[in-house]
Design a protein around this motif. Sequence first.
Motif, mmCIF file in Angstrom:
data_model
loop_
_atom_site.group_PDB
_atom_site.id
_atom_site.type_symbol
_atom_site.label_atom_id
_atom_site.label_comp_id
_atom_site.label_asym_id
_atom_site.label_seq_id
_atom_site.Cartn_x
_atom_site.Cartn_y
_atom_site.Cartn_z
ATOM 1 N N PHE A 48 0.836 -1.199 0.000
ATOM 2 C CA PHE A 48 0.000 0.000 0.000
ATOM 3 C C PHE A 48 0.871 1.250 0.000
ATOM 4 O O PHE A 48 1.859 1.320 0.725
ATOM 5 C CB PHE A 48 -0.920 0.012 1.230
ATOM 6 C CG PHE A 48 -2.072 -0.934 1.112
ATOM 7 C CD1 PHE A 48 -3.257 -0.523 0.532
ATOM 8 C CD2 PHE A 48 -1.967 -2.237 1.565
ATOM 9 C CE1 PHE A 48 -4.321 -1.398 0.406
ATOM 10 C CE2 PHE A 48 -3.023 -3.121 1.441
ATOM 11 C CZ PHE A 48 -4.212 -2.697 0.857
ATOM 12 N N GLY A 51 -3.455 4.686 2.058
ATOM 13 C CA GLY A 51 -4.410 3.865 2.792
ATOM 14 C C GLY A 51 -3.794 2.537 3.188
ATOM 15 O O GLY A 51 -2.587 2.345 3.151
ATOM 16 N N ASP A 52 -4.675 1.598 3.549
ATOM 17 C CA ASP A 52 -4.238 0.256 3.922
ATOM 18 C C ASP A 52 -5.400 -0.705 3.712
ATOM 19 O O ASP A 52 -6.437 -0.331 3.193
ATOM 20 C CB ASP A 52 -3.730 0.213 5.367
ATOM 21 C CG ASP A 52 -4.764 0.668 6.384
ATOM 22 O OD1 ASP A 52 -5.976 0.421 6.184
ATOM 23 O OD2 ASP A 52 -4.368 1.275 7.384
ATOM 24 N N SER A 55 -8.787 0.495 5.002
ATOM 25 C CA SER A 55 -9.312 1.784 4.549
ATOM 26 C C SER A 55 -10.659 1.622 3.849
ATOM 27 O O SER A 55 -10.859 0.679 3.088
ATOM 28 C CB SER A 55 -8.343 2.451 3.568
ATOM 29 O OG SER A 55 -7.143 2.788 4.199
ATOM 30 N N THR A 59 -7.667 4.125 -1.700
ATOM 31 C CA THR A 59 -6.474 3.316 -1.495
ATOM 32 C C THR A 59 -5.731 3.224 -2.816
ATOM 33 O O THR A 59 -6.339 3.214 -3.888
ATOM 34 C CB THR A 59 -6.789 1.884 -0.997
ATOM 35 O OG1 THR A 59 -7.642 1.244 -1.942
ATOM 36 C CG2 THR A 59 -7.433 1.880 0.356
ATOM 37 N N GLU A 60 -4.428 3.179 -2.716
ATOM 38 C CA GLU A 60 -3.574 2.971 -3.884
ATOM 39 C C GLU A 60 -2.499 1.991 -3.452
ATOM 40 O O GLU A 60 -1.927 2.124 -2.373
ATOM 41 C CB GLU A 60 -2.961 4.284 -4.357
ATOM 42 C CG GLU A 60 -4.018 5.260 -4.855
ATOM 43 C CD GLU A 60 -3.430 6.577 -5.323
ATOM 44 O OE1 GLU A 60 -2.229 6.625 -5.663
ATOM 45 O OE2 GLU A 60 -4.184 7.567 -5.360
ATOM 46 N N GLY A 135 -11.873 1.940 -0.742
ATOM 47 C CA GLY A 135 -11.179 0.824 -0.124
ATOM 48 C C GLY A 135 -11.095 -0.341 -1.097
ATOM 49 O O GLY A 135 -11.481 -0.232 -2.257
#
Length: 158
Positions: A48, A51-52, A55, A59-60, A135
């Motif tokens: 990641f 985010g994680d 999230s 997120t990316e 997410g």
Amino acid sequence: MKKILTIAIATTLAASAAYAASKPSPRIPAADLKWEQPMGPNSLSLAFVVGDAKSKGRTEFFLKFPGGFESGWHTHDGDYDATVVKGTMTAQAQGDAAETALPPGSFFGEPAKKNHRNSCTKDGECIIFVRAEKGFSFHPMTPEGKPVPAPKADAAKK
């Protein structure tokens, strides 16, 4: 009134510029990516960058697949877009006659709740970069689009 509106717009633009200037720009060298293997060794790996795994917002992340990996049919709760960085991925949505081969530089994605599958060809590992606004989730499905039943407890273990 016109003067108040002009002042309000100027103040808003100044505040926006100040926020943008103070917001850090992400810079993560490839060697600093923190790879995780949530499904165990010999499976996919995630890194990641925004985010994680928990999230619910944007997120990316990078996904790394071993050669020959197949995701099986599945859906996600939100839309996602991805770019192939390394290797050749394939993508097939429910209803498509065949998979589409996606070599490095290819772009693909799926809308929320759309049943699809992806794989990495056997030629070598694949890496993709994914962006998801809500997410990232994974729900195993049948080829017909029905949820895969949860595994039954082994009667011998009772």
